[in-house]
Design a protein around this motif. Sequence first.
Motif, PDB file in Angstrom:
ATOM      1  N   ALA A  88       0.837  -1.209   0.000  1.00  7.55           N
ATOM      2  CA  ALA A  88       0.000   0.000   0.000  1.00  7.55           C
ATOM      3  C   ALA A  88       0.867   1.252   0.000  1.00  7.55           C
ATOM      4  O   ALA A  88       0.569   2.218  -0.705  1.00  7.55           O
ATOM      5  CB  ALA A  88      -0.931  -0.001   1.211  1.00  7.55           C
ATOM      6  N   ILE A  89       1.940   1.234   0.766  1.00 10.87           N
ATOM      7  CA  ILE A  89       2.857   2.384   0.800  1.00 10.87           C
ATOM      8  C   ILE A  89       3.492   2.589  -0.568  1.00 10.87           C
ATOM      9  O   ILE A  89       3.607   3.716  -1.055  1.00 10.87           O
ATOM     10  CB  ILE A  89       3.930   2.183   1.890  1.00 10.87           C
ATOM     11  N   GLN A  93       3.333   5.873  -2.888  1.00 11.98           N
ATOM     12  CA  GLN A  93       4.541   6.566  -3.325  1.00 11.98           C
ATOM     13  C   GLN A  93       4.553   6.747  -4.837  1.00 11.98           C
ATOM     14  O   GLN A  93       4.934   7.808  -5.333  1.00 11.98           O
ATOM     15  CB  GLN A  93       5.788   5.810  -2.872  1.00 11.98           C
ATOM     16  N   ARG A  94       4.148   5.709  -5.577  1.00 10.73           N
ATOM     17  CA  ARG A  94       4.081   5.834  -7.036  1.00 10.73           C
ATOM     18  C   ARG A  94       3.064   6.888  -7.444  1.00 10.73           C
ATOM     19  O   ARG A  94       3.279   7.649  -8.383  1.00 10.73           O
ATOM     20  CB  ARG A  94       3.742   4.488  -7.679  1.00 10.73           C
ATOM     21  N   GLN A  95       1.946   6.962  -6.717  1.00 12.15           N
ATOM     22  CA  GLN A  95       0.937   7.967  -7.013  1.00 12.15           C
ATOM     23  C   GLN A  95       1.481   9.377  -6.753  1.00 12.15           C
ATOM     24  O   GLN A  95       1.247  10.295  -7.538  1.00 12.15           O
ATOM     25  CB  GLN A  95      -0.305   7.716  -6.166  1.00 12.15           C
ATOM     26  N   LYS A 101       5.119  14.623 -11.132  1.00 12.92           N
ATOM     27  CA  LYS A 101       5.483  14.805 -12.545  1.00 12.92           C
ATOM     28  C   LYS A 101       4.409  15.595 -13.281  1.00 12.92           C
ATOM     29  O   LYS A 101       4.716  16.454 -14.107  1.00 12.92           O
ATOM     30  CB  LYS A 101       5.704  13.452 -13.217  1.00 12.92           C
ATOM     31  N   GLU A 102       3.152  15.303 -12.985  1.00  8.09           N
ATOM     32  CA  GLU A 102       2.055  16.033 -13.608  1.00  8.09           C
ATOM     33  C   GLU A 102       2.087  17.506 -13.204  1.00  8.09           C
ATOM     34  O   GLU A 102       1.884  18.391 -14.041  1.00  8.09           O
ATOM     35  CB  GLU A 102       0.728  15.394 -13.200  1.00  8.09           C
TER      36      GLU A 102
END
Length: 170
Positions: A88-89, A93-95, A101-102
Amino acid sequence: MASSSYSNSPCAACKFLRRRCMPDCIFSQYFPPEEPQKFANVHKIFGASNVSKLLNEVQPHQREDAVNSLAYEAEARIKDPVYGCVGAISVLQRQVIRLQKELDATNADLIRYTCNEMPNNTQDGGRIGEGGEGSSSSSLNQSLSGFYYPSPWNNDHCGDAYQRGSNNNM
């Protein structure tokens, strides 16, 4: 809540383990009879004996946090047996990285837009503000000050020039 579980019914741990809940039961305060799945998950992952030892070693004011952490980890481990809460972490983190970046791309587009608009608007003879070219450039600087977001990893020379220009105006 804990005192009511002594007289009414055994705590979720004693009920699950099919034993008599004593008044000094270490589990009774943290595993109420209304939440049997909480203890079932913790027992399945960590074992009742290990949880009992852990709660006896932890300071009384830290026990509730310890039980909540164990319950969260146990639930995550049941949902994802390989990674548990680390999975979940990792997803979060990827999100965050994707959203960063967005945000960087949006800020770069915004800087590009303001850099492309700056020369065109000052060449139009001061149509942005009223009172000629001098007030149009100051009006433009005021409108740009709300949009520029400096980014330490963005080597945009327009942003540097904008910062030098705004420092000279101060």
